[in-house]
Design an enzyme around this catalytic site. Structure first.
Site, PDB file in Angstrom:
ATOM      1  N   GLY A 146       0.834  -1.209   0.000  1.00 53.52           N
ATOM      2  CA  GLY A 146       0.000   0.000   0.000  1.00 53.52           C
ATOM      3  C   GLY A 146       0.862   1.249   0.000  1.00 53.52           C
TER       4      GLY A 146
ATOM      5  N   GLY B  46      -0.629   4.348   0.018  1.00 58.69           N
ATOM      6  CA  GLY B  46      -1.466   5.459   0.483  1.00 58.69           C
ATOM      7  C   GLY B  46      -0.878   6.039   1.766  1.00 58.69           C
TER       8      GLY B  46
ATOM      9  N   SER C 184       2.799  -1.178  -4.428  1.00 53.54           N
ATOM     10  CA  SER C 184       1.508  -0.542  -4.671  1.00 53.54           C
ATOM     11  C   SER C 184       1.035  -0.863  -6.083  1.00 53.54           C
ATOM     12  CB  SER C 184       1.632   0.978  -4.496  1.00 53.54           C
ATOM     13  OG  SER C 184       0.409   1.587  -4.799  1.00 53.54           O
ATOM     14  N   LYS C 185      -0.242  -1.203  -6.189  1.00 53.33           N
ATOM     15  CA  LYS C 185      -0.737  -1.599  -7.516  1.00 53.33           C
ATOM     16  C   LYS C 185      -0.889  -0.403  -8.444  1.00 53.33           C
ATOM     17  CE  LYS C 185      -5.545  -1.758  -5.969  1.00 53.33           C
ATOM     18  NZ  LYS C 185      -6.702  -2.626  -5.714  1.00 53.33           N
TER      19      LYS C 185
ATOM     20  N   HIS D 284      -6.059   6.191  -3.147  1.00 54.19           N
ATOM     21  CA  HIS D 284      -7.286   6.949  -2.878  1.00 54.19           C
ATOM     22  C   HIS D 284      -7.092   8.077  -1.863  1.00 54.19           C
ATOM     23  CE1 HIS D 284     -11.442   7.909  -3.022  1.00 54.19           C
ATOM     24  NE2 HIS D 284     -11.585   7.743  -1.724  1.00 54.19           N
TER      25      HIS D 284
ATOM     26  N   PHE E  57     -16.676  19.704  11.880  1.00 52.64           N
ATOM     27  CA  PHE E  57     -17.087  18.511  11.141  1.00 52.64           C
ATOM     28  C   PHE E  57     -18.182  17.818  11.957  1.00 52.64           C
ATOM     29  CE2 PHE E  57     -14.349  16.235   7.754  1.00 52.64           C
ATOM     30  CZ  PHE E  57     -14.363  17.343   6.939  1.00 52.64           C
TER      31      PHE E  57
ATOM     32  N   TRP F 143       2.657  -2.978  -9.037  1.00 54.58           N
ATOM     33  CA  TRP F 143       2.758  -4.418  -8.768  1.00 54.58           C
ATOM     34  C   TRP F 143       1.559  -4.794  -7.900  1.00 54.58           C
ATOM     35  CZ3 TRP F 143       7.241  -7.921  -9.353  1.00 54.58           C
ATOM     36  CH2 TRP F 143       8.255  -7.378 -10.163  1.00 54.58           C
TER      37      TRP F 143
ATOM     38  N   GLN G  41     -20.088   2.996   5.783  1.00 56.47           N
ATOM     39  CA  GLN G  41     -20.521   4.391   5.880  1.00 56.47           C
ATOM     40  C   GLN G  41     -21.053   4.901   4.541  1.00 56.47           C
ATOM     41  OE1 GLN G  41     -17.708   7.919   6.808  1.00 56.47           O
ATOM     42  NE2 GLN G  41     -19.126   7.730   8.499  1.00 56.47           N
TER      43      GLN G  41
ATOM     44  N   HIS H 266     -21.939   8.373   2.781  1.00 55.20           N
ATOM     45  CA  HIS H 266     -21.725   9.813   2.960  1.00 55.20           C
ATOM     46  C   HIS H 266     -22.986  10.541   2.499  1.00 55.20           C
ATOM     47  CE1 HIS H 266     -19.946  13.783   2.795  1.00 55.20           C
ATOM     48  NE2 HIS H 266     -18.868  13.312   3.372  1.00 55.20           N
TER      49      HIS H 266
ATOM     50  N   LEU I 272     -17.624  12.671  -4.286  1.00 54.64           N
ATOM     51  CA  LEU I 272     -17.806  13.230  -2.954  1.00 54.64           C
ATOM     52  C   LEU I 272     -17.904  14.759  -2.974  1.00 54.64           C
ATOM     53  CD1 LEU I 272     -17.822  12.537   0.129  1.00 54.64           C
ATOM     54  CD2 LEU I 272     -15.464  13.304   0.121  1.00 54.64           C
TER      55      LEU I 272
ATOM     56  N   GLU J  61     -17.857  17.060   3.526  1.00 53.37           N
ATOM     57  CA  GLU J  61     -18.564  17.526   4.718  1.00 53.37           C
ATOM     58  C   GLU J  61     -18.103  18.942   5.087  1.00 53.37           C
ATOM     59  OE1 GLU J  61     -18.940  14.406   7.508  1.00 53.37           O
ATOM     60  OE2 GLU J  61     -18.730  15.706   9.235  1.00 53.37           O
TER      61      GLU J  61
ATOM     62  N   ARG K 243     -22.682  11.646  10.164  1.00 51.85           N
ATOM     63  CA  ARG K 243     -23.012  11.215   8.797  1.00 51.85           C
ATOM     64  C   ARG K 243     -24.144  10.193   8.732  1.00 51.85           C
ATOM     65  NH1 ARG K 243     -16.923  10.732   6.272  1.00 51.85           N
ATOM     66  NH2 ARG K 243     -16.636  12.974   6.305  1.00 51.85           N
TER      67      ARG K 243
ATOM     68  N   HIS L 127     -19.185   5.280   1.153  1.00 48.34           N
ATOM     69  CA  HIS L 127     -18.008   6.132   1.297  1.00 48.34           C
ATOM     70  C   HIS L 127     -16.848   5.476   2.038  1.00 48.34           C
ATOM     71  CE1 HIS L 127     -15.689   9.773   1.588  1.00 48.34           C
ATOM     72  NE2 HIS L 127     -15.762   9.812   2.891  1.00 48.34           N
ATOM     73  N   TYR L 128     -17.136   4.677   3.058  1.00 48.00           N
ATOM     74  CA  TYR L 128     -16.036   4.211   3.913  1.00 48.00           C
ATOM     75  C   TYR L 128     -16.357   2.831   4.484  1.00 48.00           C
ATOM     76  CZ  TYR L 128     -12.407   4.348   7.479  1.00 48.00           C
ATOM     77  OH  TYR L 128     -11.307   4.074   8.249  1.00 48.00           O
TER      78      TYR L 128
ATOM     79  N   ARG M 156     -17.957   6.133  11.565  1.00 49.99           N
ATOM     80  CA  ARG M 156     -16.740   6.956  11.657  1.00 49.99           C
ATOM     81  C   ARG M 156     -17.091   8.432  11.589  1.00 49.99           C
ATOM     82  NH1 ARG M 156     -13.468   9.645   7.896  1.00 49.99           N
ATOM     83  NH2 ARG M 156     -14.443   8.817   6.024  1.00 49.99           N
TER      84      ARG M 156
ATOM     85  N   GLY N 225     -16.220  12.177  10.413  1.00 51.12           N
ATOM     86  CA  GLY N 225     -15.433  12.801   9.356  1.00 51.12           C
ATOM     87  C   GLY N 225     -14.128  13.333   9.930  1.00 51.12           C
TER      88      GLY N 225
HETATM   89  C1  LIG Z   1     -13.339  11.023  -1.931  1.00 50.28           C
HETATM   90  C2  LIG Z   1     -12.888  10.754  -0.537  1.00 50.28           C
HETATM   91  C3  LIG Z   1     -12.659  11.807   0.335  1.00 50.28           C
HETATM   92  C4  LIG Z   1     -12.250  11.565   1.648  1.00 50.28           C
HETATM   93  N1  LIG Z   1     -12.059  12.623   2.495  1.00 50.28           N
HETATM   94  C5  LIG Z   1     -11.641  12.385   3.769  1.00 50.28           C
HETATM   95  C6  LIG Z   1     -11.397  13.469   4.667  1.00 50.28           C
HETATM   96  O1  LIG Z   1     -11.496  14.643   4.318  1.00 50.28           O
HETATM   97  N2  LIG Z   1     -11.022  13.169   5.939  1.00 50.28           N
HETATM   98  C7  LIG Z   1     -10.852  11.876   6.367  1.00 50.28           C
HETATM   99  O2  LIG Z   1     -10.489  11.674   7.519  1.00 50.28           O
HETATM  100  N3  LIG Z   1     -11.062  10.837   5.519  1.00 50.28           N
HETATM  101  C8  LIG Z   1     -11.436  11.072   4.232  1.00 50.28           C
HETATM  102  N4  LIG Z   1     -11.645  10.004   3.388  1.00 50.28           N
HETATM  103  C9  LIG Z   1     -11.234   8.653   3.818  1.00 50.28           C
HETATM  104  C10 LIG Z   1      -9.707   8.532   3.709  1.00 50.28           C
HETATM  105  O3  LIG Z   1      -9.237   9.294   2.627  1.00 50.28           O
HETATM  106  C11 LIG Z   1      -9.254   7.097   3.500  1.00 50.28           C
HETATM  107  O4  LIG Z   1      -9.852   6.267   4.456  1.00 50.28           O
HETATM  108  C12 LIG Z   1      -7.737   6.978   3.655  1.00 50.28           C
HETATM  109  O5  LIG Z   1      -7.072   7.930   2.852  1.00 50.28           O
HETATM  110  C13 LIG Z   1      -7.261   5.574   3.314  1.00 50.28           C
HETATM  111  O6  LIG Z   1      -5.864   5.567   3.310  1.00 50.28           O
HETATM  112  P1  LIG Z   1      -5.085   4.182   3.228  1.00 50.28           P
HETATM  113  O7  LIG Z   1      -3.642   4.502   3.242  1.00 50.28           O
HETATM  114  O8  LIG Z   1      -5.617   3.253   4.240  1.00 50.28           O
HETATM  115  O9  LIG Z   1      -5.510   3.569   1.806  1.00 50.28           O
HETATM  116  P2  LIG Z   1      -5.445   4.144   0.320  1.00 50.28           P
HETATM  117  O10 LIG Z   1      -5.060   5.548   0.236  1.00 50.28           O
HETATM  118  O11 LIG Z   1      -6.719   3.726  -0.331  1.00 50.28           O
HETATM  119  O12 LIG Z   1      -4.239   3.311  -0.309  1.00 50.28           O
HETATM  120  C14 LIG Z   1      -4.312   1.920  -0.534  1.00 50.28           C
HETATM  121  C15 LIG Z   1      -3.030   1.481  -1.195  1.00 50.28           C
HETATM  122  O13 LIG Z   1      -2.971   0.072  -1.271  1.00 50.28           O
HETATM  123  C16 LIG Z   1      -2.536  -0.329  -2.552  1.00 50.28           C
HETATM  124  N5  LIG Z   1      -3.091  -1.668  -2.787  1.00 50.28           N
HETATM  125  C17 LIG Z   1      -4.329  -2.117  -2.499  1.00 50.28           C
HETATM  126  N6  LIG Z   1      -4.437  -3.425  -2.795  1.00 50.28           N
HETATM  127  C18 LIG Z   1      -3.237  -3.808  -3.276  1.00 50.28           C
HETATM  128  C19 LIG Z   1      -2.726  -5.032  -3.756  1.00 50.28           C
HETATM  129  N7  LIG Z   1      -3.464  -6.159  -3.774  1.00 50.28           N
HETATM  130  N8  LIG Z   1      -1.448  -5.064  -4.219  1.00 50.28           N
HETATM  131  C20 LIG Z   1      -0.675  -3.948  -4.207  1.00 50.28           C
HETATM  132  N9  LIG Z   1      -1.120  -2.760  -3.747  1.00 50.28           N
HETATM  133  C21 LIG Z   1      -2.377  -2.697  -3.283  1.00 50.28           C
HETATM  134  C22 LIG Z   1      -3.028   0.749  -3.484  1.00 50.28           C
HETATM  135  O14 LIG Z   1      -2.259   0.796  -4.662  1.00 50.28           O
HETATM  136  C23 LIG Z   1      -2.847   1.999  -2.615  1.00 50.28           C
HETATM  137  O15 LIG Z   1      -1.527   2.477  -2.746  1.00 50.28           O
HETATM  138  C24 LIG Z   1     -12.062  10.231   2.078  1.00 50.28           C
HETATM  139  C25 LIG Z   1     -12.278   9.180   1.204  1.00 50.28           C
HETATM  140  C26 LIG Z   1     -12.712   9.428  -0.085  1.00 50.28           C
HETATM  141  C27 LIG Z   1     -12.999   8.251  -0.976  1.00 50.28           C
END
Ligand SMILES: Cc1cc2nc3c(=O)[nH]c(=O)nc-3n(C[C@H](O)[C@H](O)[C@H](O)COP(=O)(O)OP(=O)(O)OC[C@H]3O[C@@H](n4cnc5c(N)ncnc54)[C@H](O)[C@@H]3O)c2cc1C
Length: 574
Positions: free
Chosen positions: A10, A12, A33-34, A41, A118, A163, A238, A240, A250, A253, A286, A351-352, A386, A388
């Site tokens: 991951g 993210g 990361s894929k 996201h 929020f 990958w 969740q 939204h 989205l 909020e 929410r 959303h979540y 959750r 916001g």
């Molecule tokens: C539009 C939107 C707006 C949001 N706004 C807010 C906000 O303002 N405040 C807040 O608190 N939350 C917000 N959220 C929620 C929050 O953004 C996410 O919960 C959080 O960013 C998730 O981060 P993460 O690192 O867990 O995963 P992600 O950022 O989703 O990253 C996942 C990673 O895993 C990798 N991956 C997944 N599966 C595989 C696999 N099998 N092999 C290799 N790589 C893989 C992907 O490539 C990616 O790099 C929002 C969500 C959305 C959708």
């Protein structure tokens, strides 16, 4: 065979924050990361990240205790309170750390980090970078990663961009590595690891009407699930309140935090009609607002029986351009309206994923050496709903904890000697992929995916009931059967996205089944899980976490107690 001390799956926020922490321990690491990490996201997060910075508001100062209480109450008392306390205590330090790394937070007139109200927070607690908070945060962490990567002379940080991890390899209850596919070349290999962290994000794309990116599939949760780790609280999804009509993009909020109104077809701020949203109106939590929007539409007060309006016009052009420029762009690009002088048509959308890979407050799963963090994990700090701004916080707090613990674990454990198990699983994966390529079946993966999305949207939405959920279980089981007959249009190995989606689809189906089974079993309404046939919360029987175990016959459910701390469960009133 390549070997890393820790593999982070991951790119993210959770994954990158974990990687930075691991690097502090001088441990050799690979980040897989894929997609390119900056396409994760997290980049799309808009409104803000919560932290009690002690700023003062109307004569009151914010504290981690207040943040913890709001989070537990928002979770409808299902969150584990030790985890919530840890998150809220660490929050301010993590935000200042990001600030010192250069994160361009919006500022108050005095130069402090600005915070906006929020939902469900008794305080303006969401730090933000206009309405592009995720963008600012992810770039800040990515820059740190690039800096660390270039500073290291011994190739201590290796990036595998584009990958796909397809399997986890477990030997005698210990995680020893992963199987990965290079999406560009189609090559599949085994990577050995002393520890693995799953930070694979949410699984929103099991639904059709969702704000989540196309890459947010169930596979990241399914891989540990297939390997024996339970998924926790998967029924809590969740929705939204404000996503664009039609495309479900989205609308943060933050719009309501800045003072936006929700209007029915009579132009009324209808949230005042409902007991649970009368006091806080547009900044109620929410789950409550999403339900009341649907109730309003069902009562005939929506537009075209399908949506309501979000009104930002009274905020004025200057504030919208300064605080909500991304929202204005989305409205102009995708709906063809300018919120400075027009109403935004909105409806709720998925959303979540509150649930996820079961792990404890140290981000450890039941498999030794396997950790989880971010939206793919369920620790649980969000419980049944959750707040916001708490998800971004969850990613950086628990990303750091997972990274630190994984690094310490590999430093204190013996080096894994055997490569046999990795080679065995590699062979199985190759055989499976070969089988999909050679299939003569008649099912198109995309058709199955679309049908799954329709089932989830229609029967596992904001309001749920036993008859619908039972039908949905049968329908998903039928889709799982049909999945065995999938056929790909293109069977070459280079950039075979059809194959990637086919592998993702298996994860989607199994994770959706876990969500459904949990929802059917839970005969109460709590947070985002609302059963019309059981509309009340039932602490006597259901103040507990759901655990879903994967078996060849389907989901096996079990339950685990909630960690209750200083906040005694009581009726959730706003
Ligand atoms: C539009 C939107 C707006 C949001 N706004 C807010 C906000 O303002 N405040 C807040 O608190 N939350 C917000 N959220 C929620 C929050 O953004 C996410 O919960 C959080 O960013 C998730 O981060 P993460 O690192 O867990 O995963 P992600 O950022 O989703 O990253 C996942 C990673 O895993 C990798 N991956 C997944 N599966 C595989 C696999 N099998 N092999 C290799 N790589 C893989 C992907 O490539 C990616 O790099 C929002 C969500 C959305 C959708």
């Amino acid at each position: 065979m390549k070997r890393y001390e820790v593999i982070v799956v991951g790119g993210g926020l959770a994954g990158l924050r974990a990687a930075i922490e691991i690097n502090r321990h001088n441990v050799k690491i690979a980040i897989i990361s894929k997609v390119h990490p900056l396409r994760s996201h997290s980049i799309a997060a808009q409104g803000g990240i919560n932290a009690p910075l002690g700023n003062h508001f109307r004569g009151i100062y914010d504290t981690w205790e207040k943040h913890a209480f709001d989070t537990v109450k928002g979770s409808d008392y299902l969150a584990d309170q030790d985890a919530v306390i840890r998150m809220t205590k660490d929050a301010a330090d993590r935000i200042y750390e990001l600030e010192h790394w250069g994160c361009p937070f919006s500022r108050t007139a005095e130069g402090r980090i600005a915070q906006r109200p929020f939902g469900g927070a008794g305080f303006p607690r969401a730090c933000y970078a206009s309405d592009k908070t995720g963008h600012a945060l992810l770039h800040t962490l990515y820059q740190q990663i690039i800096q660390l990567k270039h500073a290291s002379e011994r190739e201590e940080m290796v990036m595998y961009d584009e990958w796909l991890v397809t399997d986890l390899v477990i030997e005698e209850g210990v995680c020893v590595g992963v199987i990965v596919m290079d999406i560009i070349s189609g090559e599949i290999e085994a990577l050995q690891a002393g520890a693995v962290i799953f930070a694979t994000g949410g699984s929103g794309r099991i639904y059709g009407n969702t704000t989540n990116a196309l890459i947010n599939t169930g596979l990241g949760m399914a891989i540990p699930y297939w390997a024996g780790v339970p998924l926790k609280d998967m029924e809590f999804i969740q929705f939204h309140p404000t996503t664009t009509l039609g495309k479900n993009i989205l609308i943060t909020e933050g719009c309501r935090g800045e003072g936006g109104f929700l209007l029915n077809n009579k132009g009324e701020r209808f949230l005042e009609k409902y007991d649970d949203s009368r006091k806080d109106m547009e900044i109620a939590p929410r789950d409550i607002i999403a339900r009341n929007i649907v109730r309003e539409i069902m009562a005939g007060y929506g537009y075209d029986d399908s949506y309501v309006f979000l009104d930002l016009r009274h905020l004025g052009r200057e504030k919208i351009l300064q605080r909500l420029p991304g929202i204005r762009d989305i409205c102009m690009e995708f709906i063809g309206i300018d919120p400075v002088d027009s109403l935004i048509p909105i409806k709720p959308g998925q959303h979540y994923t509150m649930g996820g890979i079961d792990c404890n407050i140290e981000c450890e799963t039941k498999i030794k050496g396997l950790y989880a963090a971010g939206e793919s994990a369920c620790i649980s700090v969000h419980g049944a709903n959750r707040l916001g701004g708490n998800s971004l916080l969850d990613t950086i707090v628990f990303g750091a904890i997972a990274g630190g613990n994984a690094a310490k674990y590999v430093q204190n454990s013996e080096r894994q000697k055997s490569e046999n198990r990795l080679n065995d699983v590699l062979k199985l994966t190759k055989r499976n992929i070969d089988k999909i390529g050679k299939s003569t079946g008649a099912e198109k993966p995309v058709t199955i995916k679309n049908e799954l999305n329709k089932i989830m949207d229609a029967k596992v939405g904001i309001f749920r009931n036993a008859p619908d959920l039972r039908v949905a279980v049968c329908e998903i089981k039928a889709l799982q059967e049909r999945y065995r007959q999938i056929k790909l249009d293109y069977t070459g190995s280079r950039v075979n996205l059809g194959l990637v989606w086919a592998l993702e689809l298996k994860g989607n189906l199994d994770v959706a089944e876990a969500c459904l089974m949990g929802a059917l079993a839970r005969e109460e309404s709590r947070g985002a899980h609302f059963r019309t046939d059981f509309p009340g919360r039932d602490d006597t029987n259901w103040l507990k976490h759901t655990l879903s175990y994967f078996t060849e016959e389907g989901v096996r459910l079990d339950y685990a107690p909630v960690n209750i701390g200083p906040f005694v469960p009581k009726k959730r009133q706003y």
